[in-house]
Enzyme design. Structure first.
Site, short mmCIF file in Angstrom:
data_model
loop_
_atom_site.label_atom_id
_atom_site.label_comp_id
_atom_site.label_asym_id
_atom_site.label_seq_id
_atom_site.Cartn_x
_atom_site.Cartn_y
_atom_site.Cartn_z
N CYS A 176 2.04 -0.76 12.19
CA CYS A 176 2.55 -1.08 10.89
C CYS A 176 2.94 -2.68 10.85
O CYS A 176 2.40 -3.52 9.78
CB CYS A 176 3.43 -0.15 10.37
SG CYS A 176 4.25 -0.75 8.78
N GLY B 253 -13.54 3.33 4.02
CA GLY B 253 -12.28 3.83 3.79
C GLY B 253 -11.31 2.83 3.36
O GLY B 253 -11.70 1.48 3.15
N HIS C 73 8.84 -2.09 -23.58
CA HIS C 73 7.68 -2.63 -24.19
C HIS C 73 7.70 -3.94 -24.20
O HIS C 73 8.54 -4.45 -24.39
CB HIS C 73 7.34 -2.13 -25.72
CG HIS C 73 6.34 -2.72 -26.35
ND1 HIS C 73 5.15 -2.33 -26.16
CD2 HIS C 73 6.50 -3.89 -27.28
CE1 HIS C 73 4.22 -3.16 -26.88
NE2 HIS C 73 5.03 -4.19 -27.55
C1 LIG Z 1 -5.10 -2.62 8.80
C2 LIG Z 1 -4.21 -1.49 8.57
C3 LIG Z 1 -3.48 -1.64 7.62
C4 LIG Z 1 -2.62 -0.46 7.20
N1 LIG Z 1 -2.00 -0.32 6.13
C5 LIG Z 1 -1.09 0.55 5.77
C6 LIG Z 1 -0.36 0.61 4.64
O1 LIG Z 1 -0.29 -0.23 3.84
N2 LIG Z 1 0.29 1.75 4.34
C7 LIG Z 1 0.62 2.57 5.37
O2 LIG Z 1 1.65 3.78 4.90
N3 LIG Z 1 -0.06 2.84 6.43
C8 LIG Z 1 -0.78 1.71 6.71
N4 LIG Z 1 -1.62 1.85 7.88
C9 LIG Z 1 -1.51 3.10 8.87
C10 LIG Z 1 0.05 2.75 9.46
O3 LIG Z 1 0.14 1.40 10.07
C11 LIG Z 1 0.10 3.81 10.61
O4 LIG Z 1 -0.18 5.17 10.07
C12 LIG Z 1 1.30 4.07 11.35
O5 LIG Z 1 1.63 2.61 11.68
C13 LIG Z 1 1.40 4.80 12.53
O6 LIG Z 1 2.64 4.77 13.14
P1 LIG Z 1 2.93 5.57 14.74
O7 LIG Z 1 4.36 5.59 14.82
O8 LIG Z 1 2.15 6.80 14.51
O9 LIG Z 1 2.01 4.59 15.54
P2 LIG Z 1 2.26 2.92 16.06
O10 LIG Z 1 3.05 2.40 14.91
O11 LIG Z 1 0.80 2.62 16.42
O12 LIG Z 1 3.11 3.37 17.56
C14 LIG Z 1 2.58 3.40 18.77
C15 LIG Z 1 3.32 2.88 19.62
O13 LIG Z 1 3.00 3.71 20.81
C16 LIG Z 1 2.95 2.61 22.01
N5 LIG Z 1 2.02 3.27 23.10
C17 LIG Z 1 0.66 3.71 23.08
N6 LIG Z 1 0.48 4.47 24.13
C18 LIG Z 1 1.61 4.64 24.80
C19 LIG Z 1 1.95 5.22 26.13
N7 LIG Z 1 1.10 5.81 26.85
N8 LIG Z 1 3.06 5.06 26.50
C20 LIG Z 1 4.13 4.57 25.80
N9 LIG Z 1 4.06 3.87 24.47
C21 LIG Z 1 2.59 4.01 24.14
C22 LIG Z 1 2.17 1.51 21.51
O14 LIG Z 1 2.46 0.31 22.09
C23 LIG Z 1 2.79 1.69 19.87
O15 LIG Z 1 3.75 0.69 19.80
C24 LIG Z 1 -2.45 0.75 8.24
C25 LIG Z 1 -3.35 0.80 9.22
C26 LIG Z 1 -4.00 -0.04 9.68
C27 LIG Z 1 -5.16 -0.44 10.86
#
Ligand SMILES: Cc1cc2nc3c(=O)[nH]c(=O)nc-3n(C[C@H](O)[C@H](O)[C@H](O)COP(=O)(O)OP(=O)(O)OC[C@H]3O[C@@H](n4cnc5c(N)ncnc54)[C@H](O)[C@@H]3O)c2cc1C
Length: 482
Positions: free
Chosen positions: A49, A187, A452
């Site tokens: 994010c 998408g 308004h």
């Molecule tokens: C271009 C784009 C725009 C977006 N815009 C929006 C938006 O406007 N609003 C919205 O709600 N969502 C948006 N999203 C989606 C949103 O960013 C994700 O749903 C969210 O950030 C996912 O969070 P997470 O905690 O699942 O994973 P992440 O934030 O991806 O965290 C995963 C972490 O795990 C770590 N990791 C990976 N593998 C391992 C391992 N084996 N061991 C230890 N650590 C590891 C990584 O380094 C990373 O820091 C967007 C996505 C993209 C690609």
């Protein structure tokens, strides 16, 4: 290091991934007084994010929207002779914004009083032990898998894997205006960034397999965005089948069928925006007894527990929606459930009304159920909509595309869902997040004041139309409250 291999340290909670789900789970567990290990191997902490998702994309979209308005400001009496994007300056602004967010997160995670941070990637050895890629072993009483997602390269697109292409990471990091780009996909990420590229001055071709872009939304709403894209000059093709993707001397060539007819498009760059997949391949989940669902995501129950009940999952690894506020809520729920917060006060994330926002212009936002879902399930409902081209504030702003639509239950008028496509839809939808969660009726909302002239005022028209269709008893009972 050697001693940690022999006698690994045991934590109450081991969180894999310090993104939205992982960080917030760790925060809650630390607040509950638990020992928490955070494991993340990324060179910069912050998660998708902050670093390569929501925040950089919305920074760029905001700038492109300002440029668009500057270019189309003649009718408002503005004479902006040469509005154009300075990509080096925008890139620097994006880096400074993201840098601030990331350093804030870094400070929060690097807090030894609350967490033990391991800057490494992890994989399971068994259901209570992980190995880090620096050789350390850790044991956990509970785990959270929150390792996010990565761009997928669908095998069904012939030639894509062997053709150099950009992902959203590359587009978000541009410091120049690409001459031309072919965007594969329709998408949210594809649409937001296709419009960004087009608005900064790239010639954009967008190719989408299904009949409409944004296919998870109603065809009516998608068509409003589609028309805006075409009017802005995006060469948009829907209902297509890609036959080949190949590198060429000048960049890339894509052959596809559109409505059964062969089409060929070439561009300097290719942007693969065909979707993402859970980032779980290297975790060795089978060693931990964690099952994968048929859609490839980690399978969880309503409390975010995987098939190994002390191992939870949250965020993009389990879905079902890649949305930040859900990742946060899943992480928090997992930590509370793991550490015995009373089940009567916990609520599964799936029970929340689904809120979605697409930051195109016009934007598209929904909450709750769509009219088509109610119709398909033959659930009785009332529906009313109102167009932005008949609304004072949107007319004076010159932003008249789109509509608002409300669906309500027919006896008391409880609001079941709202769809908004038009100016500021992502902000306007929040007029309903509280009311829908609190099970408000259309009459409840009509008792509230609406200033308004505002964009939000448009919402009163379908509310009134539904209120007028309610049985008299429902209307009387509401009036009695006034
Ligand atoms: C271009 C784009 C725009 C977006 N815009 C929006 C938006 O406007 N609003 C919205 O709600 N969502 C948006 N999203 C989606 C949103 O960013 C994700 O749903 C969210 O950030 C996912 O969070 P997470 O905690 O699942 O994973 P992440 O934030 O991806 O965290 C995963 C972490 O795990 C770590 N990791 C990976 N593998 C391992 C391992 N084996 N061991 C230890 N650590 C590891 C990584 O380094 C990373 O820091 C967007 C996505 C993209 C690609």
């Amino acid at each position: 290091m050697a001693s940690s291999r022999i006698r690994p340290k045991t934590f109450d909670f081991v969180v894999l991934g310090a993104g939205s789900a992982g960080f917030n789970a760790a925060r809650v567990a630390a607040d509950l007084g638990k020992t928490v290990a955070i494991v993340d191997g990324a060179p910069v902490l912050g998660g998708l994010c902050i670093l390569k998702g929501c925040m950089p994309s919305k920074t760029l979209l905001h700038a492109a929207e300002l440029l668009h308005h500057a270019k189309h400001s003649k009718k408002f009496g503005l004479r902006i002779a040469s509005a154009r994007m300075d990509m080096k300056a925008l890139h620097a602004w994006k880096k400074s914004v993201i840098g601030d967010f990331a350093s804030y997160r870094d400070k929060a995670v690097n807090n030894p009083k609350r967490f033990t941070l391991f800057r490494a990637y992890a994989r399971f050895l068994d259901s209570h032990t992980i190995a880090l890629d620096d050789g350390t072993h850790l044991r956990g009483k509970h785990f959270l898998i929150a390792t996010g997602s990565r761009v997928s390269i669908p095998a069904a697109v012939p030639g894509l894997a062997n053709t150099p292409h950009w992902t959203s990471d590359d587009v978000l990091d541009l410091d120049f205006i690409p001459k031309s780009v072919i965007v594969l996909g329709g998408g949210i990420v594809a649409c937001e960034l296709a419009q960004f590229l087009s608005r900064i001055g790239s010639k954009v071709t967008q190719i989408q397999r299904s009949k409409n872009i944004l296919r998870d939304h109603s065809p009516g709403a998608s068509e409003v965005v589609q028309q805006a894209f075409r009017d802005e000059g995006i060469d948009l093709h829907t209902d297509t089948k890609i036959e080949s993707v190949a590198a060429s001397a000048k960049g890339v060539t894509v052959r596809f069928l559109s409505g059964g007819k062969p089409v060929l498009r070439s561009a300097a760059h290719l942007f693969n925006a065909l979707g993402r997949e859970p980032n779980i391949e290297s975790l060795n989940l089978s060693a931990a007894g964690v099952k994968i669902a048929p859609d490839g995501r980690v399978s969880t129950n309503r409390w975010q527990q995987t098939s190994a009940p002390h191992i939870y999952a949250g965020g993009d690894v389990c879905g079902p929606h890649d949305i930040v506020h859900l990742a946060v809520a899943q992480g928090e729920l997992a930590a509370r459930h793991a550490f015995g917060v009373s089940k009567t006060t916990l609520r599964p994330v799936a029970d929340q009304p689904l809120l979605t926002v697409v930051f195109t212009d016009p934007a598209l936002a929904t909450i709750g159920v769509l009219e088509s879902e109610l119709a398909a399930k033959k659930i009785p409902h009332l529906v009313a909509s109102y167009p932005f081209d008949d609304h004072g504030k949107s007319i004076l702003m010159g932003q008249t595309r789109g509509y608002v639509k409300i669906v309500a239950e027919p006896k008391r008028g409880r609001i079941l869902g709202v769809e908004i496509v038009g100016p500021q839809a992502g902000e306007l939808i929040h007029c309903f997040t509280g009311p829908i969660t609190l099970r408000a009726t259309v009459r409840d909302l009509l008792r509230a004041p609406w200033y308004h002239p505002t964009l939000a005022e448009i919402l009163t028209y379908p509310l009134e139309e539904i209120a007028d269709q309610l049985p008299t008893a429902a209307r009387r009972s509401t009036r009695a409250k006034l």
